[in-house]
Design an enzyme around this catalytic site. Structure first.
Site, PDB file in Angstrom:
ATOM      1  CG  ASN A  24      -2.042  -0.998   1.098  1.00  0.00           C
ATOM      2  OD1 ASN A  24      -2.909  -0.874   0.250  1.00  0.00           O
ATOM      3  ND2 ASN A  24      -2.014  -2.022   1.948  1.00  0.00           N
ATOM      4  CG  ASN A  67       7.511   2.378   0.189  1.00  0.00           C
ATOM      5  OD1 ASN A  67       7.455   3.448  -0.420  1.00  0.00           O
ATOM      6  ND2 ASN A  67       7.833   2.296   1.467  1.00  0.00           N
ATOM      7  CB  ILE A  68       6.158  -0.922  -5.635  1.00  0.00           C
ATOM      8  CG1 ILE A  68       4.638  -0.699  -5.695  1.00  0.00           C
ATOM      9  CG2 ILE A  68       6.556  -2.083  -6.546  1.00  0.00           C
ATOM     10  CD1 ILE A  68       4.112  -0.358  -7.071  1.00  0.00           C
ATOM     11  N   GLY A  84      -4.404 -11.773   2.362  1.00  0.00           N
ATOM     12  CA  GLY A  84      -3.467 -11.013   1.539  1.00  0.00           C
ATOM     13  C   GLY A  84      -2.261 -11.830   1.129  1.00  0.00           C
ATOM     14  CG  ASP A 120       0.631  -8.739   2.784  1.00  0.00           C
ATOM     15  OD1 ASP A 120      -0.422  -9.380   2.583  1.00  0.00           O
ATOM     16  OD2 ASP A 120       0.664  -7.698   3.476  1.00  0.00           O
ATOM     17  NE  ARG A 121      -2.582 -11.754   7.537  1.00  0.00           N
ATOM     18  CZ  ARG A 121      -3.708 -12.002   8.198  1.00  0.00           C
ATOM     19  NH1 ARG A 121      -4.880 -11.776   7.625  1.00  0.00           N
ATOM     20  NH2 ARG A 121      -3.650 -12.493   9.423  1.00  0.00           N
TER      21      ARG A 121
END
Length: 269
Positions: free
Chosen positions: A9, A11-12, A107, A109-110
């Site tokens: 959300n 940074n990339i 998500g 990322d999780r």
């Protein structure tokens, strides 16, 4: 070589792994309107600066929690590296069970943190990820994702204080040397830093009590090293855990192919 793209959300993060080591890790602010060409100008410059031939990249994987950014990131991989990126999702082979009532809502990322943390540290464990949200992801002995906690992130809380209270300024996060602040800004910094330390310690204690067995605690995310200064609860600090999860996911799953109707667009005059 593998290109990984972790689109969060805030940074990339883009990184390249050569099969043995990470050759480079770079960050850019998340902007869903940024085009594939804009990404390419930025990324190709960094690749060449690090001595990496863009033509050597033959795989890509994207982990994303900002769906609006996916279109341009996928075009980046297709048009500039001629690879079809793997998109991290619950439908892929993770090597573990997603024990959630709604697996599709978990998500990426999780799941990536779960995959990497169990591979590196074993289990059971909790991954505390200091991102836009602060996530607590619980992993059992066998590496299965069993749920967790999502709480507001540090910078989100700072911004909320500033916006909701007219006389409270926007502050930078840092570790105060004392808990009792003697003016507004030190008091806010203490509340944010020591408040989050207390939250982490309290929630981990409750997770351990509910889980019923000893459990390791791993911290990741950009602010993990800072908060580790204020507590001894973390057994390891691994800021790039999500990237390692992406690498492992790419190893577990076959590389997708470019669409049959895909045609590279001209990139110059």
């Amino acid at each position: 070589m593998l290109l990984v793209v972790d689109a969060g959300n805030t940074n990339i993060v883009m990184a390249v792994h050569d099969g043995s080591d990470w050759r480079g890790i770079w960050r850019i602010s998340t902007d869903a309107q940024r085009t594939s060409d804009e990404y390419a100008v930025w990324l190709l410059t960094l690749l060449r600066h690090c001595g990496i031939d863009p033509a050597a990249i033959d795989r890509a994987v994207i982990g994303i929690v900002v769906p609006a950014a996916l279109y341009h990131l996928r075009r980046l991989c297709r048009e500039w590296f001629e690879v079809e990126p793997m998109i991290a999702s619950s439908e892929l082979d993770w090597g573990f069970e997603i024990r959630s009532d709604t697996p599709s809502e978990v998500g990426a990322d999780r799941l990536l943190n779960t995959l990497a943390a169990h591979q590196i540290y074993g289990g059971p464990l909790v991954v505390v990820d200091f991102g836009t949200a602060t996530n607590f992801d619980v992993v059992d002995q066998d590496g299965n994702f069993v749920g967790g906690i999502i709480s507001p992130g540090v910078n989100l809380s700072i911004e909320a204080l500033h916006r909701a209270a007219a006389r409270l300024p926007r502050i930078a996060i840092g570790r105060p040397q004392v808990v009792i602040g003697r003016s507004t800004v030190p008091a806010m910094r203490s509340g944010i830093f020591w408040g989050y330390v207390g939250m982490v310690e309290g929630l981990v204690t409750r997770i351990r009590g509910e889980f019923g067995v000893p459990i390791k605690v791993i911290a990741t995310g950009g602010l993990a090293p800072l908060f580790a200064e204020g507590t001894t609860i973390f057994e390891s600090i691994d800021p790039d855990l999500t990237l390692e999860g992406m690498r492992l996911l790419a190893l577990r799953n076959p590389a997708p192919s470019l669409p049959n109707d895909w045609k590279r667009q001209p990139t110059g005059v």
